[in-house]
Design an enzyme around this catalytic site. Structure first.
Site, short mmCIF file in Angstrom:
data_model
loop_
_atom_site.label_atom_id
_atom_site.label_comp_id
_atom_site.label_asym_id
_atom_site.label_seq_id
_atom_site.Cartn_x
_atom_site.Cartn_y
_atom_site.Cartn_z
N HIS A 95 3.95 -9.62 -1.69
CA HIS A 95 3.67 -8.57 -0.71
C HIS A 95 2.61 -8.94 0.32
O HIS A 95 2.39 -8.22 1.29
CB HIS A 95 3.23 -7.28 -1.41
C1 UD1 Z 1 -2.90 -3.49 0.43
C2 UD1 Z 1 -4.12 -4.41 0.54
C3 UD1 Z 1 -3.88 -5.64 -0.31
C4 UD1 Z 1 -3.53 -5.28 -1.73
C5 UD1 Z 1 -2.31 -4.34 -1.72
C6 UD1 Z 1 -1.95 -3.89 -3.12
C7 UD1 Z 1 -5.27 -4.26 2.73
C8 UD1 Z 1 -5.56 -4.95 4.00
N1 UD1 Z 1 -4.35 -4.83 1.92
O1 UD1 Z 1 -1.79 -4.20 1.01
O2 UD1 Z 1 -5.06 -6.43 -0.33
O3 UD1 Z 1 -3.20 -6.46 -2.45
O4 UD1 Z 1 -2.64 -3.18 -0.92
O5 UD1 Z 1 -0.67 -3.31 -3.15
O6 UD1 Z 1 -5.85 -3.22 2.47
N2 UD1 Z 1 3.69 1.41 2.53
C9 UD1 Z 1 4.57 2.38 2.13
N3 UD1 Z 1 4.18 3.22 1.12
C10 UD1 Z 1 2.98 3.11 0.51
C11 UD1 Z 1 2.10 2.11 0.94
C12 UD1 Z 1 2.46 1.26 1.94
O7 UD1 Z 1 5.67 2.51 2.63
O8 UD1 Z 1 2.71 3.91 -0.43
C13 UD1 Z 1 4.12 0.46 3.59
C14 UD1 Z 1 3.73 0.87 4.97
O9 UD1 Z 1 4.79 0.59 5.83
C15 UD1 Z 1 2.56 -0.03 5.33
C16 UD1 Z 1 2.87 -1.29 4.51
O10 UD1 Z 1 3.56 -0.82 3.34
O11 UD1 Z 1 2.46 -0.27 6.69
C17 UD1 Z 1 1.64 -2.04 4.09
O12 UD1 Z 1 0.73 -1.18 3.40
P1 UD1 Z 1 -0.86 -1.35 3.53
O13 UD1 Z 1 -1.55 -0.32 2.74
O14 UD1 Z 1 -1.25 -1.47 4.96
O15 UD1 Z 1 -1.15 -2.76 2.88
P2 UD1 Z 1 -0.51 -3.43 1.58
O16 UD1 Z 1 0.44 -4.46 2.00
O17 UD1 Z 1 -0.05 -2.41 0.60
#
Ligand code: UD1
Length: 362
Positions: free
Chosen positions: A211
């Site tokens: 991820h």
């Molecule tokens: C975040 C952390 C990462 C950690 C990971 C654990 C940062 C910069 N990154 O990454 O260090 O390893 O969490 O999982 O904080 N999304 C959904 N549903 C959700 C959450 C996210 O659809 O419940 C999608 C959204 O489109 C979002 C993308 O996933 O834009 C990325 O989510 P984000 O929280 O920005 O970062 P992670 O990749 O989850």
């Protein structure tokens, strides 16, 4: 004494579970969920399954660009801090929620306790590296999971308020792995929902999670990683993080992978079960590298560097490139020597140490 704890992303719910259980004996804790992770199987499931206290406040920030997401969190966290005026702010790890909490508290001169301090990949391209360096810099207590993390801070000239507490993730693995129902593979498989419905029980499997922004921001890298998994000698369980879902769906439509079973994100206990009994784990997650190490499942990490360098000894963990031949080769041909294993992450007493050190600061 009052503590405001900030969580927002999946691994932080697990870390907070280990600490909240103890901290609430002596402190009033207000648990604030930023809403960074909001899907039920990325958030609610952990509070239900791990019996963690539900967040007192959910800020509902959700997704966005880094600046927008972090800024929105800061604004909402500041309101909470002004209202509650806590003695401490407690943050975990290196996510945008961590940094937002730390900056908001720092400007209000509220002392910050950073759990999982001092980790470095020395790759400033990673948002996590930026978040952890900035958070360490403004924290009063830097509570490190390993001796290596203490040394990293020392190299940056930081000694005061730095302690090796052991790793809260280790507390969580040891605590929750006692709850696993052994010899009940069918039970855990029954809980798995794959992209083609229920997953049939397998005698042997690999488990993979990918991820990180560095691996999932281009189609080519995900394509290479999946091609490697398709070449392996046993089926691969692949719980799909929402960040990776679109790319994985596109590629699966194109190639129709036969050896990869894509599933919904798993709860923590299921994940522990499938990792513990996997032939190997293939991941780019920081937490999983340690979980596999503690559970003695060999790991192949799809990254150029790792913050958890202790796991590399004896090839218990090995780094691989996001390229099909290198990754498949490392998975199929690496032998791990567990005689080199040590308790680098403590013995499951990190939460106790964290509470003791916060008490001592008073
Ligand atoms: C975040 C952390 C990462 C950690 C990971 C654990 C940062 C910069 N990154 O990454 O260090 O390893 O969490 O999982 O904080 N999304 C959904 N549903 C959700 C959450 C996210 O659809 O419940 C999608 C959204 O489109 C979002 C993308 O996933 O834009 C990325 O989510 P984000 O929280 O920005 O970062 P992670 O990749 O989850």
């Amino acid at each position: 004494m009052k503590i405001v704890t900030i969580v927002g992303a999946r691994p932080q719910f697990i870390k907070a579970a280990a600490v909240s259980r103890l901290i609430r004996k002596d402190f009033q804790e207000i648990l604030v969920h930023t809403g960074q992770h909001y899907d039920a199987n990325m958030s609610d499931i952990f509070f239900d399954e791990l019996k963690i206290p539900k967040p007192d406040i959910n800020l509902g920030v959700g997704s966005g660009t880094h600046a927008r997401q972090t800024a929105e969190m800061m604004v909402r966290i500041e309101d909470v801090l002004l209202k509650e005026s806590p003695d401490y702010l407690l943050v975990y790890g290196d996510t945008n929620s961590t940094l937002a909490g730390a900056i908001a508290a720092s400007k209000l001169c509220i002392p910050i306790v950073h759990v999982e301090a001092g980790l470095r990949s020395y790759n400033m391209q990673m948002p996590e590296e930026q978040n952890r360096i900035l958070t360490d810099r403004i924290s009063t207590l830097c509570l490190c999971p390993t001796k290596e993390a203490v040394k990293n801070l020392e190299k940056e000239g930081r000694v005061k308020g730095v302690y090796d507490t052991g790793d809260v993730m280790c507390d969580a693995v040891l605590f929750y792995s006692q709850m696993l129902e052994e010899n009940k593979a069918a039970y855990y498989f029954e809980k798995l929902q794959g992209s083609c419905g229920q997953v049939k029980p397998l005698p042997r499997w690999y488990i993979a999670t990918i991820h990180r922004a560095e691996n999932t921001d281009t189609l080519r890298k995900v394509e290479e990683i999946l091609a490697a998994l398709e070449m392996l000698d046993e089926p691969v369980l692949f719980p799909v993080h929402p960040r990776t879902k679109k790319l994985v769906d596109t590629l699966n439509m194109k190639y129709g992978y036969k050896n990869i079973i894509f599933t919904e994100p798993m709860g923590y206990l299921e994940m522990l079960y499938f990792v513990k009994h996997a032939k190997k784990t293939i991941t780019d997650s920081g937490g999983l590298q340690k979980e596999t190490y503690i559970l003695e499942t060999p790991c192949v990490t799809v990254r150029d560097q790792t913050e958890w360098i202790e796991t590399l000894k004896g090839n218990c963990n090995i780094l691989a490139k996001p390229e099909r031949l290198d990754l498949a080769d490392k998975v199929l041909n690496t032998k791990s020597d567990w005689s080199k294993k040590e308790d680098y992450y403590g013995q499951g007493k990190a939460a106790y140490e964290i509470c003791r050190l916060i008490q001592g600061e008073k």
